[in-house]
Design an enzyme around this catalytic site. Structure first.
Site, PDB file in Angstrom:
ATOM      1  N   ASN A  12      -0.654  -3.504  16.915  1.00 32.67           N
ATOM      2  CA  ASN A  12      -1.311  -2.883  15.768  1.00 32.67           C
ATOM      3  C   ASN A  12      -2.395  -3.835  15.286  1.00 32.67           C
ATOM      4  O   ASN A  12      -2.094  -4.854  14.670  1.00 32.67           O
ATOM      5  CB  ASN A  12      -0.268  -2.620  14.674  1.00 32.67           C
ATOM      6  N   LYS A  14      -4.559  -3.371  13.069  1.00 31.74           N
ATOM      7  CA  LYS A  14      -4.850  -3.190  11.636  1.00 31.74           C
ATOM      8  C   LYS A  14      -6.358  -3.156  11.401  1.00 31.74           C
ATOM      9  O   LYS A  14      -7.105  -2.726  12.272  1.00 31.74           O
ATOM     10  CB  LYS A  14      -4.119  -4.267  10.823  1.00 31.74           C
ATOM     11  N   HIS A  98       3.353   3.685   8.608  1.00 29.97           N
ATOM     12  CA  HIS A  98       3.423   2.224   8.480  1.00 29.97           C
ATOM     13  C   HIS A  98       3.591   1.862   7.007  1.00 29.97           C
ATOM     14  O   HIS A  98       3.079   2.549   6.131  1.00 29.97           O
ATOM     15  CB  HIS A  98       2.140   1.595   9.050  1.00 29.97           C
ATOM     16  N   GLU A 100       2.167  -0.180   5.254  1.00 31.43           N
ATOM     17  CA  GLU A 100       0.896  -0.342   4.529  1.00 31.43           C
ATOM     18  C   GLU A 100       0.313   1.019   4.147  1.00 31.43           C
ATOM     19  O   GLU A 100      -0.372   1.138   3.128  1.00 31.43           O
ATOM     20  CB  GLU A 100      -0.071  -1.176   5.397  1.00 31.43           C
ATOM     21  N   GLU A 170      10.517  -1.881  10.770  1.00 34.07           N
ATOM     22  CA  GLU A 170       9.677  -2.968  10.272  1.00 34.07           C
ATOM     23  C   GLU A 170      10.106  -3.327   8.855  1.00 34.07           C
ATOM     24  O   GLU A 170       9.654  -2.689   7.887  1.00 34.07           O
ATOM     25  CB  GLU A 170       8.196  -2.555  10.273  1.00 34.07           C
ATOM     26  N   GLY A 176       3.674  -9.729   8.263  1.00 33.34           N
ATOM     27  CA  GLY A 176       2.573 -10.610   7.900  1.00 33.34           C
ATOM     28  C   GLY A 176       2.992 -11.830   7.103  1.00 33.34           C
ATOM     29  O   GLY A 176       2.154 -12.543   6.555  1.00 33.34           O
ATOM     30  N   SER A 216       6.329  -9.965  12.065  1.00 29.91           N
ATOM     31  CA  SER A 216       6.175 -11.361  12.497  1.00 29.91           C
ATOM     32  C   SER A 216       6.762 -11.624  13.886  1.00 29.91           C
ATOM     33  O   SER A 216       7.339 -12.684  14.131  1.00 29.91           O
ATOM     34  CB  SER A 216       6.773 -12.325  11.456  1.00 29.91           C
TER      35      SER A 216
HETATM   36  P1  13P Z   1       2.890  -8.808  11.760  1.00 34.01           P
HETATM   37  O1  13P Z   1       3.298  -8.917  13.212  1.00 34.01           O
HETATM   38  O2  13P Z   1       1.550  -9.397  11.474  1.00 34.01           O
HETATM   39  O3  13P Z   1       3.968  -9.280  10.829  1.00 34.01           O
HETATM   40  O4  13P Z   1       2.713  -7.242  11.462  1.00 34.01           O
HETATM   41  C1  13P Z   1       3.726  -6.379  11.829  1.00 34.01           C
HETATM   42  C2  13P Z   1       3.252  -4.995  11.682  1.00 34.01           C
HETATM   43  O5  13P Z   1       3.029  -4.527  10.574  1.00 34.01           O
HETATM   44  C3  13P Z   1       3.010  -4.210  12.891  1.00 34.01           C
HETATM   45  O6  13P Z   1       2.792  -2.881  12.596  1.00 34.01           O
END
Ligand code: 13P
Length: 255
Positions: A12, A14, A98, A100, A170, A176, A216
């Site tokens: 991803n 982002k 997701h 977010e 997740e 993150g 992560s």
């Molecule tokens: P990170 O791997 O940066 O923690 O992000 C995970 C994520 O949100 C994947 O969709």
């Protein structure tokens, strides 16, 4: 991971990169994962970058997808991206719900469900995300939260769809933050989701559905996480922006 379920490693990206940077990263990802025949490998760039990435990935073993899609088929929805548009870009995958999107765009389980159904109807494979907040984990409500998200966001699917959908666990506190769920914490929730799937769709489909871990994931912890019985791959954020790290995670998905 268990033999019989093909692992998935998805990146991803982002809201990072531009057209040139995304094409360059895609080229590097092809190089870093070129020998990987043991799992599905996909990257999800921002919508405006997909066409350029698709040109690079066409004919390689790396697939691509969107980070979100509209619940509606088409129409006056400024800024949104439809399932058909993703399909026309050659996408095979799309991330849905997701955390977010849930946080910044207030997507609830009803919207997540509508988007998941839309994606499936268009022939895309949705990677539908669930996960608890830190406060929920601390309050001992993790499994309850996951159950709600799975039942309301992924209930009532046709059997063929319940087999095809990919679920990503997740935990929001691990995204993150550099703080990863321990393999045991991940496995507890993955196993729970698979049991829930069995109660919703039966044992056969539960044995087939793929459940990814995200939060992560790094080259250094991927093997241990994906070594858990019910962890069928990874949804990778930050580490997916490094082709080398992403390549290492793909290697770790070898059963
Ligand atoms: P990170 O791997 O940066 O923690 O992000 C995970 C994520 O949100 C994947 O969709």
């Amino acid at each position: 991971m268990m033999a019989g379920r093909r692992p998935v490693v998805a990146g991803n990206w982002k809201m990072h990169l531009d057209v040139q940077g995304a094409a360059a990263l895609a080229r590097d990802v092809v190089r870093a994962t070129s020998l990987a025949r043991w799992c599905d490998v996909a990257v999800m760039p921002s919508a405006p970058l997909i066409a350029g990435v698709a040109r690079v990935l066409e004919g390689t073993s790396v697939e691509w997808g969107g980070q979100d899609l509209a619940a509606e088929a088409q129409g006056a929805y400024t800024g949104d991206v439809s399932a058909a548009q993703l399909v026309s870009l050659g996408c095979r995958w799309v991330i849905v719900g997701h955390s977010e999107r849930r946080k910044y765009h207030l997507e609830g389980d009803d919207v997540v469900k509508a988007k998941t159904v839309r994606a499936l109807g268009a022939g895309l494979t949705p990677i539908t995300c669930v996960g608890e907040q830190l406060s929920e984990r601390k309050a001992g409500q993790t499994l309850h939260r996951i159950e709600t998200q799975v039942r309301f966001g992924l209930g009532g699917l046709a059997p063929a769809d319940a087999e095809r959908v990919v679920i990503a666990y997740e935990p929001v506190w691990a995204i993150g933050t550099g703080e990863t769920a321990t393999p045991a914490q991940a496995e507890e929730v993955h196993e729970y989701i698979r049991r829930l799937w069995a109660s919703m769709y039966g044992d056969t489909l539960a044995a087939k559905v793929r459940i990814l871990y995200g939060g992560s994931v790094k080259a250094s912890n991927a093997a241990e996480l994906m070594g858990q019985k019910d962890v069928d791959g990874a949804l990778v954020g930050g580490a997916a922006l490094s082709a080398n790290d992403f390549g290492e995670i793909v290697k770790a998905a070898r059963v």
